[in-house]
Design an enzyme around this catalytic site. Structure first.
Site, short mmCIF file in Angstrom:
data_model
loop_
_atom_site.label_atom_id
_atom_site.label_comp_id
_atom_site.label_asym_id
_atom_site.label_seq_id
_atom_site.Cartn_x
_atom_site.Cartn_y
_atom_site.Cartn_z
CG ASP A 8 9.52 -5.12 -5.05
OD1 ASP A 8 9.64 -5.85 -5.88
OD2 ASP A 8 8.54 -4.78 -4.70
CD GLU A 39 5.89 -1.65 -4.39
OE1 GLU A 39 4.54 -1.29 -4.33
OE2 GLU A 39 6.26 -2.76 -3.68
CG ASN A 40 9.15 -1.06 -2.09
OD1 ASN A 40 9.28 -2.15 -2.75
ND2 ASN A 40 8.27 -0.91 -1.19
CG ASN A 67 1.58 -2.29 -2.45
OD1 ASN A 67 2.53 -2.87 -3.31
ND2 ASN A 67 1.84 -2.16 -1.44
CG HIS A 68 4.59 0.84 -1.25
ND1 HIS A 68 3.75 1.43 -0.39
CD2 HIS A 68 5.02 -0.15 -1.09
CE1 HIS A 68 3.80 0.57 0.68
NE2 HIS A 68 4.38 -0.66 0.25
CG HIS A 148 3.37 -5.12 -7.24
ND1 HIS A 148 4.94 -5.14 -7.25
CD2 HIS A 148 3.06 -4.58 -6.19
CE1 HIS A 148 4.99 -4.47 -6.06
NE2 HIS A 148 4.07 -4.19 -5.48
CG HIS A 173 3.77 -6.89 -3.05
ND1 HIS A 173 3.60 -5.70 -2.88
CD2 HIS A 173 3.10 -7.77 -2.29
CE1 HIS A 173 3.03 -5.85 -1.47
NE2 HIS A 173 2.55 -6.79 -1.19
CG HIS A 175 10.09 -6.87 -0.74
ND1 HIS A 175 10.45 -5.57 -0.05
CD2 HIS A 175 9.43 -6.23 -1.77
CE1 HIS A 175 9.90 -4.63 -0.67
NE2 HIS A 175 9.13 -4.89 -1.50
FE FE2 Z 1 7.83 -3.90 -2.90
FE FE2 Z 2 4.28 -3.88 -3.39
#
Ligand code: FE2
Ligand code: FE2
Length: 252
Positions: A8, A39-40, A67-68, A148, A173, A175
Site C-alpha cells: 500500500d 488504494e491509499n 476497501n478504499h 486485501h 491492507h 500496512h
Molecule cells: Fe491500505
Molecule cells: Fe485497505
C-alpha cells in the site's frame, strides 16, 4: 519471471518513497513486472487520475486496490479502461474488474484483487467461493492474488485454500509487514502482509497526533496523511518460475 509487488503506497510520502527506491529495486532485482497496491495513494484515500498516471510513469504495470477503491469518486471515470484491479468479490454491477491479464514476452500473468471479510465491514461476497469460480475461468500461465484483509487467520486460510492453484498470494491492507514470507506446501508463494510504502513514523501512513487523539478520547477525527521525513518501503520480489519469495523492507 520476476514480479516486484509493492505494498500500500500511502499519500505524498508514499509517492516520494516510490520515486526514491524504485530505481534501486530495478537496478538490484530487474523485475519483469511491477505491481503496486494503490488504494491509499491519494492523500491516504483512493486514487485519482493524476496519481494513477504517476504510477504508470514509474513503470507500474498493474495497480491493485482494496476497501478504499472508490474513496475518490473520479476513479469511476477511468477504472474500466485502466490497469487497475479492484476487489473481485464486489457485487457484479460494481465498475472495474477483479482480474487483469498481463503479458510479458510469451507469458501471461493474471493479477487478482480480492478482499477479506473479517473486521472489514464491507458487504462482500465470500472470497473463498469467488476465487473458486475465478480459477475455473482464468486461463493464464501465472496467477498472483492480492488478498486485501485485516485478519491474519483469514489471510493464511486463504493462502492454504488456494495453495497449488495460484502462484502467489500476497496480503495487503494492514500496512504492517509480517515476517512470514514462505513457500506453502504446494508451491504457492505467500506473505500475510507486505507492509506499506510511505512515512515511517506516522500511524499506518496517517498523521499520528489526530489518530492518538481519536484513541485517547474516543472522538472521531479526520485523518490526515503523515508528512514527516523518514520513509519506509515494503515490497516482495516473487519469482513465480523458480518459486522464491523475498521480502524487501526498507526502514530509514
Ligand atoms: Fe491500505
Ligand atoms: Fe485497505
Amino acid at each position: 519471471m520476476k514480479v516486484l509487488f509493492i505494498g500500500d503506497v500511502f499519500g505524498t510520502r508514499g509517492q516520494v518513497a516510490l520515486e526514491k527506491y524504485l530505481p534501486k529495486m530495478k537496478q538490484d532485482y530487474h523485475p519483469d513486472l511491477i505491481i503496486v497496491n494503490g488504494e491509499n495513494i491519494d492523500k491516504g484515500f483512493g486514487m485519482t487520475l493524476k496519481t494513477y498516471k504517476f504510477l504508470m510513469e514509474q513503470g507500474v504495470r498493474c495497480v491493485t486496490m482494496g476497501n478504499h477503491t472508490f474513496s475518490k469518486r473520479e476513479l469511476l471515470e477511468f477504472i474500466d479502461d485502466a490497469n487497475i484491479v479492484r476487489p473481485a468479490n464486489y457485487h457484479k454491477d460494481v465498475p472495474g474488474k477483479g482480474v487483469q491479464i498481463l503479458r510479458f514476452n510469451d507469458k501471461t500473468v493474471a493479477v487478482i484483487n480480492i478482499m477479506g471479510r473479517i473486521f472489514m465491514g464491507d458487504p462482500l461476497d465470500n472470497p473463498f467461493q469467488v476465487i473458486d469460480t475465478l480459477l475455473d475461468e482464468i486461463d493464464a500461465d501465472y496467477i498472483i492474488v492480492d488478498f486485501h484483509g485485516e485478519a491474519t487467520s483469514e489471510k493464511l486460510a486463504f493462502g492454504h485454500y488456494v495453495d497449488g492453484r495460484v502462484d502467489a498470494v500476497v496480503g495487503t491492507h494492514t500496512h504492517v509487514p509480517t515476517a512470514d514470507a514462505m513457500i506453502l506446501p504446494k508451491n504457492t508463494l505467500y506473505i500475510t502482509d507486505i507492509g506499506m510504502t510511505g512515512a515511517k513514523y506516522g500511524i499506518l501512513g496517517g498523521e499520528k497526533e489526530s489518530i492518538i487523539h481519536k484513541f485517547v478520547t474516543g472522538m472521531p477525527s479526520r485523518i490526515k496523511e503523515d508528512t514527516s521525513k523518514k520513509l519506509q518501503f515494503n515490497a516482495v520480489l516473487l519469482d513465480v518460475e523458480n518459486h522464491t519469495i523475498k521480502a524487501i523492507n526498507i526502514h530509514e
